[in-house]
Design a protein around this motif. Sequence first.
Motif, short mmCIF file in Angstrom:
data_model
loop_
_atom_site.label_atom_id
_atom_site.label_comp_id
_atom_site.label_asym_id
_atom_site.label_seq_id
_atom_site.Cartn_x
_atom_site.Cartn_y
_atom_site.Cartn_z
N ILE A 129 0.84 -1.20 0.00
CA ILE A 129 0.00 0.00 0.00
C ILE A 129 0.87 1.25 0.00
N SER A 130 1.92 1.21 0.79
CA SER A 130 2.83 2.36 0.84
C SER A 130 3.46 2.61 -0.52
N ASN A 131 3.79 1.55 -1.23
CA ASN A 131 4.33 1.70 -2.58
C ASN A 131 3.30 2.29 -3.53
N ALA A 132 2.02 1.96 -3.30
CA ALA A 132 0.96 2.39 -4.22
C ALA A 132 0.51 3.83 -3.99
N ILE A 133 0.69 4.33 -2.79
CA ILE A 133 0.22 5.68 -2.48
C ILE A 133 1.08 6.72 -3.22
N GLN A 134 0.41 7.62 -3.94
CA GLN A 134 1.09 8.69 -4.67
C GLN A 134 0.88 9.99 -3.90
N THR A 135 1.90 10.47 -3.22
CA THR A 135 1.80 11.70 -2.44
C THR A 135 3.17 12.32 -2.27
N HIS A 136 3.21 13.62 -2.07
CA HIS A 136 4.50 14.29 -1.87
C HIS A 136 4.95 14.18 -0.42
N THR A 137 4.05 13.74 0.44
CA THR A 137 4.41 13.59 1.84
C THR A 137 4.63 12.12 2.15
N LEU A 138 5.87 11.74 2.33
CA LEU A 138 6.21 10.34 2.52
C LEU A 138 6.67 10.01 3.94
N GLU A 139 6.77 11.02 4.77
CA GLU A 139 7.35 10.78 6.09
C GLU A 139 6.54 9.77 6.89
N CYS A 140 5.21 9.92 6.84
CA CYS A 140 4.38 8.99 7.61
C CYS A 140 4.51 7.57 7.07
N LEU A 141 4.68 7.46 5.76
CA LEU A 141 4.85 6.15 5.17
C LEU A 141 6.17 5.53 5.61
N ARG A 142 7.22 6.33 5.64
CA ARG A 142 8.51 5.82 6.08
C ARG A 142 8.41 5.31 7.52
N THR A 143 7.67 6.05 8.35
CA THR A 143 7.52 5.64 9.74
C THR A 143 6.83 4.28 9.83
N GLU A 144 5.74 4.12 9.07
CA GLU A 144 5.01 2.87 9.11
C GLU A 144 5.87 1.71 8.62
N VAL A 145 6.60 1.95 7.53
CA VAL A 145 7.44 0.89 6.98
C VAL A 145 8.57 0.55 7.94
N ASN A 146 9.16 1.55 8.57
CA ASN A 146 10.22 1.30 9.55
C ASN A 146 9.71 0.44 10.70
N ASN A 147 8.49 0.72 11.14
CA ASN A 147 7.92 -0.07 12.23
C ASN A 147 7.78 -1.54 11.83
N VAL A 148 7.35 -1.76 10.57
CA VAL A 148 7.23 -3.14 10.09
C VAL A 148 8.59 -3.81 10.06
N ILE A 149 9.60 -3.10 9.54
CA ILE A 149 10.94 -3.67 9.43
C ILE A 149 11.49 -4.04 10.81
N GLU A 150 11.27 -3.19 11.79
CA GLU A 150 11.81 -3.43 13.13
C GLU A 150 11.13 -4.60 13.83
N ASN A 151 9.84 -4.79 13.56
CA ASN A 151 9.08 -5.78 14.33
C ASN A 151 8.81 -7.09 13.59
#
Length: 687
Positions: free
Chosen positions: A645-667
């Motif tokens: 979903i994060s890959n599919a979202i087209q937006t100029h604001t990616l910070e929240c997406l990076r946070t969500e993806v980082n959480n997945v990577i860590e856990n």
Amino acid sequence: MKKIAFWRLVRILVFTSCVCASTQPVIATLPQIDSLFSHATEYEYGENRQCLNEIHQLINKKNEDSVFIQQIELKIIKQLQTNISIAGTQFFCRELHLIGTKASVPILAQLLNRDETANSALYALEQIPGKPVSETLRDALKKTRGDTKVGIINALGQRADESAVKPLSKLLFDKDEVIATAAAGALGKIATADARTVLSKAVESTSGNVQDAVLESYLACADKSLQIDNRADAARIYGTLYHESYPLPIRLAAFRGLLQTAGDQAFDLIRIALLKENQNIQAVAISYISELPDSLSISRLSASWNTYSPLTKIRLLSVFSERSESAFRQTALVALEDSSRDVRVAALKSFSTLGMADDIEMLAHWSIDGSHNEQMAAQESLTLLNSKNIDETIINLIPTADDSMKIALIHSTADRNITDACDTLIATLIDDNPNVRRECWRSLGMLASMDHFPKLVTRFDTIDDTNEMKRAEQALISIAKRNDAPACSEIIIHQLKDETSPERFSAFIHILGNIGNDAALPTMRKALTDKRKSVRRAAIDALGDWPSSSPRADLEKIARTSRDVDGILALRGYIDLVDRDTTLLLEERFALYKNALPLATQKEEKQMILAGVSKIGLFDALDLAKSLLYDDQLKPEAEMAIIKISNAIQTHTLECLRTEVNNVIENSANVHVKDEGKQFLKRNSQE
């Protein structure tokens, strides 16, 4: 600015001169371009080429004005006699390559004797016609060496200078192998009787690379003799070169030349080659067969059939097949008895062009009883047979053939697209052998038209064999989709009114679902309330296969009101319809998936919903996937959905997406998920 103005003035003067009458002395305008030549004389590599380009364009434009071009040539000759740069010399020689005459020969001869200008002079000389040039080149042979000498030798060859044969013959034995090889090549291009004599003697008196060059040139002489119809001379040379001590490429070319010059004797040469020569020579012999006119004579090759190697037999069969003449059919029949399976396969393939109606039964037998490759070859030929009455013969053979033969013939009707066979196939649907009936349904599915559909539906209503029923279902669906689907649906709906068998009723429902005509939906909805469980399940499955989203509400209602298997099947069908509906906006698709989630009681349905949601680039979809991270059964799928979903979202604001993806990577404990997440972060990293 003054310099630019000067060049503009020069251009005006130059092109104004072009309008002068041809009788007017062009030399009167030439002084106005003297500065162009002066600049060209001083030109060095890497400098601005403007003046060179203007001279070249001027010559191209005035090329048909012989008087003007003559004056330009004289000016070039004059410039070449000055203290001109090497780059300037090269430029002017390139122009003489286009316009030079015998007037340029003396100065070019001088340049030819200087190492730094020899190549440029040679480039100009090789295009100037006439004896003076050839005399100059021959004279230069005595004075030059190395690459310049090789270039002169090549030029004499290109000019086909007959007078160069004698000096070139001496150079055949030069200590420098490059020069000797070039001399051999030049003699092959000259190819006069004297040149042929020299090369003939040199064949035995040279060795190594030089001999290879001599052999190639001698072969070229033979080819030229053949081109001018001097067949006797060509045959003599080819015969000399067709010697086992010479390289194989030379022998192969020489043998083909012998065949071309042999006339009526070519057949005998081929026959001898097939019996005695190596496979490479045999390949040339066999390839030449297609050029021979007399098929009856060629068929005599079969007289020695048993003495040929398997590879030779295969090659012969291939050539016979390409000629597609009946004279070779008997050979193919003999080859079917060969001990080599590869030969038999080649023979079977040859019947695609050699075969007749009489061969149909034979091919059908091979398609049943042969090895896998033999079966495939026989089926291919049975499909491709193109002589008279093939289709008619196949149809006529079906009723009286034994079961195995019948299946093979029925199979071929579809492969050959014999639509005229449909009536015979329908009649054969009452055959006692279920395998025959199934093959009939298969072919009818590809051949039958709308006219046959009612008969087939009626016949379907008598089937008891489960496997036959499945094949018949596929056939009816295929026919409906190829023809008038709504009309086919109406026929089936009418048939259902009197249907009593749950199995056949369910099968008809399945067919309606695959046809997908909305006019059948009332019938499908009625089936959903049928007391017979198998009928209800068939209706649910059919609605899930529907090509449009029309039954989505029906499936959702069942999923909400039924908690048994019917509800599960309905929900899965609902999810499939949502997934296939290309008309939905992202928000609409997400809302449908979200509404389906509370209805999912099984892990599988939740996974299906997550798979659909993962394709939707919305933040709401991201929130839904996050909410399922705490379900241990769905955590891997939810993690992957967040990444997608994060890959599919087209937006100029990616910070929240990076946070969500980082959480997945860590856990996450899933290595693949971690890798996908890291790739996302890499693609969307901050500048």
